[in-house]
Design a protein around this motif. Sequence first.
Motif, PDB file in Angstrom:
ATOM      1  N   UNK A 181      -4.611 -11.190   4.548  1.00 14.29           N
ATOM      2  CA  UNK A 181      -4.947 -11.504   3.163  1.00 14.29           C
ATOM      3  C   UNK A 181      -3.768 -12.077   2.372  1.00 14.29           C
ATOM      4  N   UNK A 182      -2.661 -12.268   3.056  1.00 12.34           N
ATOM      5  CA  UNK A 182      -1.442 -12.696   2.374  1.00 12.34           C
ATOM      6  C   UNK A 182      -1.311 -14.221   2.404  1.00 12.34           C
ATOM      7  N   UNK A 183      -0.969 -14.794   1.285  1.00 14.42           N
ATOM      8  CA  UNK A 183      -0.790 -16.247   1.202  1.00 14.42           C
ATOM      9  C   UNK A 183       0.434 -16.718   1.983  1.00 14.42           C
ATOM     10  N   UNK A 184       1.293 -15.779   2.320  1.00 20.88           N
ATOM     11  CA  UNK A 184       2.504 -16.135   3.072  1.00 20.88           C
ATOM     12  C   UNK A 184       2.361 -15.924   4.575  1.00 20.88           C
ATOM     13  N   UNK A 185       1.166 -15.658   5.037  1.00 25.25           N
ATOM     14  CA  UNK A 185       0.991 -15.284   6.441  1.00 25.25           C
ATOM     15  C   UNK A 185       1.494 -16.344   7.423  1.00 25.25           C
ATOM     16  N   UNK A 186       1.445 -17.627   7.028  1.00 19.46           N
ATOM     17  CA  UNK A 186       1.878 -18.686   7.938  1.00 19.46           C
ATOM     18  C   UNK A 186       3.357 -19.004   7.847  1.00 19.46           C
ATOM     19  N   UNK A 187       4.019 -18.488   6.820  1.00 17.48           N
ATOM     20  CA  UNK A 187       5.449 -18.802   6.660  1.00 17.48           C
ATOM     21  C   UNK A 187       6.303 -17.537   6.541  1.00 17.48           C
ATOM     22  N   UNK A 188       5.700 -16.390   6.826  1.00 24.15           N
ATOM     23  CA  UNK A 188       6.438 -15.124   6.765  1.00 24.15           C
ATOM     24  C   UNK A 188       6.971 -14.767   8.147  1.00 24.15           C
TER      25      UNK A 188
END
Length: 236
Positions: free
Chosen positions: A223-230
């Motif tokens: 559900x995190x908007x940063x999932x692809x860059x975290x």
Amino acid sequence: MSAAQSAVRRSARNRVLEGARGKEQSGHIAQKPGGDNDKKSGGEARAKRRVQVEYEKTGGNTDKKLKWEPSNWRQHLENIRKMRIARDAPVDQMGAGKCFDQSAAPENKVKNIRQTTLILQEKYGGDIPDNVPELVKLPGVGPKMAHLVMDIAWNNVSGIGVDVHVHRISNRLRWVKKETKTPEETRMALEDWMPRDLWSEINWLLVGFGQQVCQPTSPQCTNCLNKDICPGAKKK
């Protein structure tokens, strides 16, 4: 002036010019030692040498490394702001009654409150200290709370308030150059690179984000908007 006088003057001028050219070609026009020409020549040589040295120094400075910054940190921050726009995390609903370490034993809290009350009355006339060194001398007050008090009570951003949420998330996002072991280590690592005008909002942003999304044991990475860059995101 008669035509004869003009002719004489032209003839004299030509002789002077021809004589000067002849001496110059034969090397008869010599520079006087220590004269203006020598000074000019020597000055130009020294200037050239100085320019060369200065150039070499300037060239050396280009090898300096730029200040370290985490990858994608601006996008991380912008995404967290979007996820916190509702301000509906537990930290957003807490009043002063819950701004303390809930893991601390109740008897210690009571003891610290009593001691702090007496100190504030006796030493500060019922007010609170206006600097971090004095604040952390109060019973039960650590760096995190001291920096929050400075910001909220005195409108002076003295540092980033780092608790367990800010500490955890900063390491997951790789906002620290190397892994930190304590919140205080994390605070110093963040302050080393983060623009000062962002220090005030980091605590409430990351605390609420940590309560709702980037939780300690079961982070809601999907559900995190940063999932692809975290860097610390759990991939499925």
